[in-house]
Scaffold this active site. Sequence first.
Site, PDB file in Angstrom:
ATOM      1  CG  ASP A 135     -15.378   6.768 -32.129  1.00 11.86           C
ATOM      2  OD1 ASP A 135     -14.783   5.678 -32.004  1.00 11.86           O
ATOM      3  OD2 ASP A 135     -16.621   6.880 -32.075  1.00 11.86           O
ATOM      4  CG  PHE A 181     -22.558   4.888 -34.620  1.00 11.12           C
ATOM      5  CD1 PHE A 181     -23.942   4.905 -34.476  1.00 11.12           C
ATOM      6  CD2 PHE A 181     -21.813   4.034 -33.814  1.00 11.12           C
ATOM      7  CE1 PHE A 181     -24.571   4.076 -33.546  1.00 11.12           C
ATOM      8  CE2 PHE A 181     -22.434   3.207 -32.894  1.00 11.12           C
ATOM      9  CZ  PHE A 181     -23.815   3.218 -32.762  1.00 11.12           C
ATOM     10  CE  LYS A 229     -18.103  -1.694 -33.682  1.00  5.10           C
ATOM     11  NZ  LYS A 229     -18.453  -0.275 -33.583  1.00  5.10           N
TER      12      LYS A 229
HETATM   13  C1  LIG Z   1     -19.315   0.580 -32.708  1.00  8.48           C
HETATM   14  C2  LIG Z   1     -18.894   1.975 -32.545  1.00  8.48           C
HETATM   15  C3  LIG Z   1     -19.134   2.671 -31.346  1.00  8.48           C
HETATM   16  C4  LIG Z   1     -19.939   2.083 -30.215  1.00  8.48           C
HETATM   17  O1  LIG Z   1     -19.327   0.986 -29.641  1.00  8.48           O
HETATM   18  P1  LIG Z   1     -20.194   0.063 -28.619  1.00  8.48           P
HETATM   19  O2  LIG Z   1     -19.177  -0.937 -28.156  1.00  8.48           O
HETATM   20  O3  LIG Z   1     -21.296  -0.503 -29.417  1.00  8.48           O
HETATM   21  O4  LIG Z   1     -20.655   0.944 -27.550  1.00  8.48           O
HETATM   22  C5  LIG Z   1     -18.636   3.951 -31.218  1.00  8.48           C
HETATM   23  N1  LIG Z   1     -17.949   4.530 -32.213  1.00  8.48           N
HETATM   24  C6  LIG Z   1     -17.707   3.909 -33.382  1.00  8.48           C
HETATM   25  C7  LIG Z   1     -16.925   4.596 -34.430  1.00  8.48           C
HETATM   26  C8  LIG Z   1     -18.178   2.619 -33.585  1.00  8.48           C
HETATM   27  O5  LIG Z   1     -17.964   2.007 -34.751  1.00  8.48           O
END
Ligand SMILES: *Cc1c(COP(=O)(O)O)cnc(C)c1O
Length: 397
Positions: A222, A137, A251
């Site tokens: 990420d 994700f 986050k």
């Molecule tokens: C939450 C998340 C995202 C997206 O972040 P947003 O602030 O919602 O755009 C991307 N990568 C990972 C691993 C995430 O947990």
Amino acid sequence: MLEEIKALDKQYYMNTFGERLPVCFTSGQGMRLKADDGREFYDFLGGIAVNALGHGHPKFKSALKAQIDKVIHTSSLYYIENQAKLAKRIVDATCADKVFFANSGAEANEGAMKLAKIYFYKQGLDKYEIITLDKSFHGRTLATVAATGQEKYQKPYYPLLPGVKQIEPNSIDAVKAAVTDKTAAVMIELIQGESGVRPMDKEYVSELRRICDEHNILLIFDEVQTGMGRTGKLFAYEHYGIEPDIFTSAKALGGGVPIGAVCAKDKIASAFEPGDHGTTFGGNPLSTAAGLAVFDIFEEEQLVENAAKMGALFKEKLSELMEKYPEKIKEVRGEGLLIGIQLEDTIAKAASMLLFDDGILVSLCAGNTIRIAPPLIITKNDVLLFISELETVLKKL
Ligand SMILES: *Cc1c(COP(=O)(O)O)cnc(C)c1O
């Protein structure tokens, strides 16, 4: 009031979140959130790994209030004190040499993908492909949807950004088969969050690093969810004994104020030259004041260390519970305070609802896994409370 808000939401808000959990929080303190109708909840999800400082942290609130009294936004046309200082804090604490601030995780990942592409473009090399993993994700923008290995998020938006493909996680054979002379980057989560808290193997990650070096490919982590102390280290790559070329954070970085960051080694970051990338809001005085306060409070309260300690306690208590209820708890995964408790398929949804009814906030992911990502201020008593609530719920199922 809840019914009134539900009606407004139904009439005026785009229905991307469907039927939400029936609660509307109006205040919070520490691990607790209070609803408009007086109900109290224990927050073991931390706004999906965002509220690292918990709710209403006094020092965090006063840092934000002080910044609001000074200035909120000025624009990237001018120098921004907090932005420069927060970039230094991140660089001092990580393997990165340079930072760029965005407003969200998706936007940070977009920035990372752009940086990988421009890095090779500036060298005149025809390398543009980006490899990501199944079940990953990376966000909801079009480029990050192309990077997100879940068909349900991709299908309505075909055709997707070309040159982005997904491979099986934790498989070096899959990496070897996918890499071409056009590959610019491999982007992975070290622990896949949204798809059920699935960690990458140590050998896989170090072999991936080796393959990327061998083929002149950038390795991007990420760390939007795993970063900022969540796993018991400031960034999860520290568990693996290797360094990425680029990593992203978001986050928890702003403790609830929207901010994202693209962090890279100098050699790569220097591919961005004036005009190549930009943002209006990213890294503005308010969001970077939040980031600075998060760093200060992390240090003062040793929250990364606390995440490691409390994570270990969770692991110990959850494996005891798993021994006691082997037919109900299938697996416990994760690191530090990013934990997935995989339950027997037929009881998982009911378990998450019963926890909610008991005032315990968690999230259900991958249909069968209870994910917890509590504030890093969590104490031993909170952990024990969660364990006993979970046991109560399991007994009912
Ligand atoms: C939450 C998340 C995202 C997206 O972040 P947003 O602030 O919602 O755009 C991307 N990568 C990972 C691993 C995430 O947990």
